[in-house]
Design a protein around this motif. Structure first.
Motif, short mmCIF file in Angstrom:
data_model
loop_
_atom_site.label_atom_id
_atom_site.label_comp_id
_atom_site.label_asym_id
_atom_site.label_seq_id
_atom_site.Cartn_x
_atom_site.Cartn_y
_atom_site.Cartn_z
N GLN A 45 0.82 -1.43 -0.08
CA GLN A 45 -0.53 0.17 0.21
C GLN A 45 1.04 1.20 0.04
N MET A 46 1.80 1.16 0.87
CA MET A 46 2.81 2.18 1.34
C MET A 46 3.50 2.16 -0.99
N THR A 47 3.90 1.65 -1.80
CA THR A 47 4.33 1.55 -2.31
C THR A 47 3.62 1.65 -3.37
N LYS A 48 1.78 1.28 -3.57
CA LYS A 48 1.20 2.08 -4.07
C LYS A 48 0.98 3.45 -4.59
N HIS A 49 0.71 4.20 -3.36
CA HIS A 49 0.61 5.36 -2.62
C HIS A 49 2.06 6.25 -3.19
N GLY A 50 2.91 5.95 -3.61
CA GLY A 50 4.59 6.61 -4.16
C GLY A 50 5.14 6.82 -3.62
N LEU A 51 5.50 6.20 -2.11
CA LEU A 51 6.49 6.65 -0.87
C LEU A 51 7.48 5.80 -0.72
N ASP A 52 8.53 6.38 -0.06
CA ASP A 52 9.98 6.38 -0.80
C ASP A 52 10.50 5.06 -0.18
N GLU A 53 11.10 3.79 -0.74
CA GLU A 53 11.62 3.01 -0.80
C GLU A 53 11.88 2.72 0.70
N MET A 54 12.69 3.90 1.11
CA MET A 54 13.69 4.13 2.52
C MET A 54 12.44 3.50 4.10
N LEU A 55 11.52 5.02 3.81
CA LEU A 55 10.70 4.32 4.49
C LEU A 55 9.18 3.55 4.38
N ILE A 56 9.71 3.23 3.50
CA ILE A 56 8.53 1.93 3.07
C ILE A 56 9.67 0.30 4.13
N ARG A 57 10.79 0.78 3.72
CA ARG A 57 11.82 -1.10 4.48
C ARG A 57 11.50 -0.32 5.98
N LEU A 58 12.00 0.97 7.11
CA LEU A 58 12.36 1.15 7.63
C LEU A 58 10.53 0.74 8.47
N THR A 59 9.42 0.93 8.08
CA THR A 59 7.96 0.43 8.34
C THR A 59 7.64 -0.43 8.77
N LYS A 60 8.14 -0.84 7.21
CA LYS A 60 7.78 -2.62 7.69
C LYS A 60 8.51 -3.35 9.09
N ALA A 132 32.50 7.87 1.60
CA ALA A 132 31.88 8.16 0.49
C ALA A 132 31.00 6.40 0.30
N GLY A 133 29.99 6.33 -0.19
CA GLY A 133 29.45 4.96 -1.23
C GLY A 133 28.02 5.77 -1.13
N THR A 134 27.96 4.86 -2.20
CA THR A 134 26.39 4.33 -2.39
C THR A 134 25.30 3.69 -1.47
N VAL A 135 24.04 4.43 -1.46
CA VAL A 135 23.20 4.08 -0.16
C VAL A 135 22.57 2.57 -0.74
N MET A 136 23.22 1.82 -0.15
CA MET A 136 22.41 0.56 -0.46
C MET A 136 21.45 0.02 0.45
N GLU A 137 20.71 0.47 2.06
CA GLU A 137 19.85 0.36 2.45
C GLU A 137 20.08 1.39 4.43
N VAL A 138 19.07 1.56 4.51
CA VAL A 138 18.66 2.52 5.88
C VAL A 138 18.09 1.80 7.03
N GLY A 139 18.85 0.51 7.34
CA GLY A 139 18.17 -0.72 8.83
C GLY A 139 17.39 0.76 9.71
#
Length: 275
Positions: A45-60, A132-139
């Motif tokens: 549902q969060m993905t359907k509403h266009g929320l950021d993937e980082m926020l979705i993972r943390l909320t889940k 310095a680097g590419t953000v892979m995950e915010v846990g």
């Protein structure tokens, strides 16, 4: 006094406890499945509403741990354990543990702040906490960065959020800054025209903003040009490397020197008079 037999012991004591244990395991197993399903629905549902993937993972992840806490309490209640007393014990233990792991709580709070305020997103190239680097995950407690040489770096969230964050991917365009030095005896106008011809020949360089080619410094051993073209963020390093090579080659072809630092030493002969 009646004699205690194995059958009576099983029927009066062990059987009821065994049934409770089985039911507790069923509650735990089914509860875990339901918790995963609820979290999956929430994420969809969060993905359907266009929320950021980082926020979705943390909320889940946070929702899953909260639901599992409820499931465990329900399983303990089925076993006959007083959950009110257990909650009081857990609360006291949680306070003590919280004081002992305050850094972990700070990391969790920082992870929530990162997810909601979004100073960066997954896939962005950033510089923070000395890395310095590419953000892979915010846990929940740590952020994972992938360095350009393919090293995975785990950084506590509090160090990331409390530090200055440089986000190289936030904007669509970036400016490439290069300095080229030519000799004092070389023709400045010719050098400028050669540099501009190299820039004009590369389609990756944007026309707006227009690239800048200007004399920036009269240094000790060279006249220094600043070369500042604008490019899309994804093209930054390729354009930078290409410009360095092509400008050097076209200078060589046209007799424009790129001097190295040097010093002129003047020696004077001093004549001594005989006493």
């Amino acid at each position: 006094m009646s004699e205690i037999t194995p059958s009576s012991l099983w029927g009066n004591s062990l059987m009821p406890w065994f049934i409770k244990a089985v039911l507790a395991l069923v509650i735990f197993y089914v509860g875990r499945i339901v918790a995963k399903w609820i979290c999956s629905v929430l994420a969809r549902q969060m993905t359907k509403h266009g929320l950021d993937e980082m926020l979705i993972r943390l909320t889940k992840n946070t929702a899953y741990f909260a639901l599992m806490a409820v499931v465990i309490l329900a399983a303990l209640d089925q076993l006959g354990i007083n959950t009110t007393s257990a909650l009081a014990v857990f609360g006291a233990a949680g306070l003590a543990i919280g004081l002992a792991v305050k850094d972990s709580l700070s990391n969790f709070a920082a992870g929530v702040m990162i997810a909601f305020f979004q100073p960066f997103k997954l896939g962005h190239y950033i510089e923070a906490a000395g890395t310095a680097g590419t953000v892979m995950e915010v846990g929940m407690f740590n952020s994972t960065l992938l360095t350009p040489d393919n090293k995975r770096v785990i950084v506590p969230n509090r160090l990331v959020y409390n530090d200055t964050i440089v986000n190289y991917s936030a904007e669509e365009t970036r400016r490439v800054d290069i300095v080229f030095g030519i000799g004092y005896e070389d023709d400045i106008n010719q050098a400028r025209e050669l540099i501009e011809s190299v820039l004009a020949a590369d389609e990756r360089i944007l026309k707006d903003p227009a690239p800048v080619v200007a004399v920036n410094e009269l240094a000790d051993s060279s006249v220094n040009f600043v070369v500042r073209p604008w490019v899309k963020g994804d093209d930054y390093w390729d354009v930078r490397f290409t410009m360095m090579e092509r400008i050097k080659l076209i200078f060589d072809e046209n007799g424009i020197s790129i001097p190295y630092p040097q010093q002129d030493v003047h020696m004077h002969q001093v004549e001594t008079q005989a006493a």
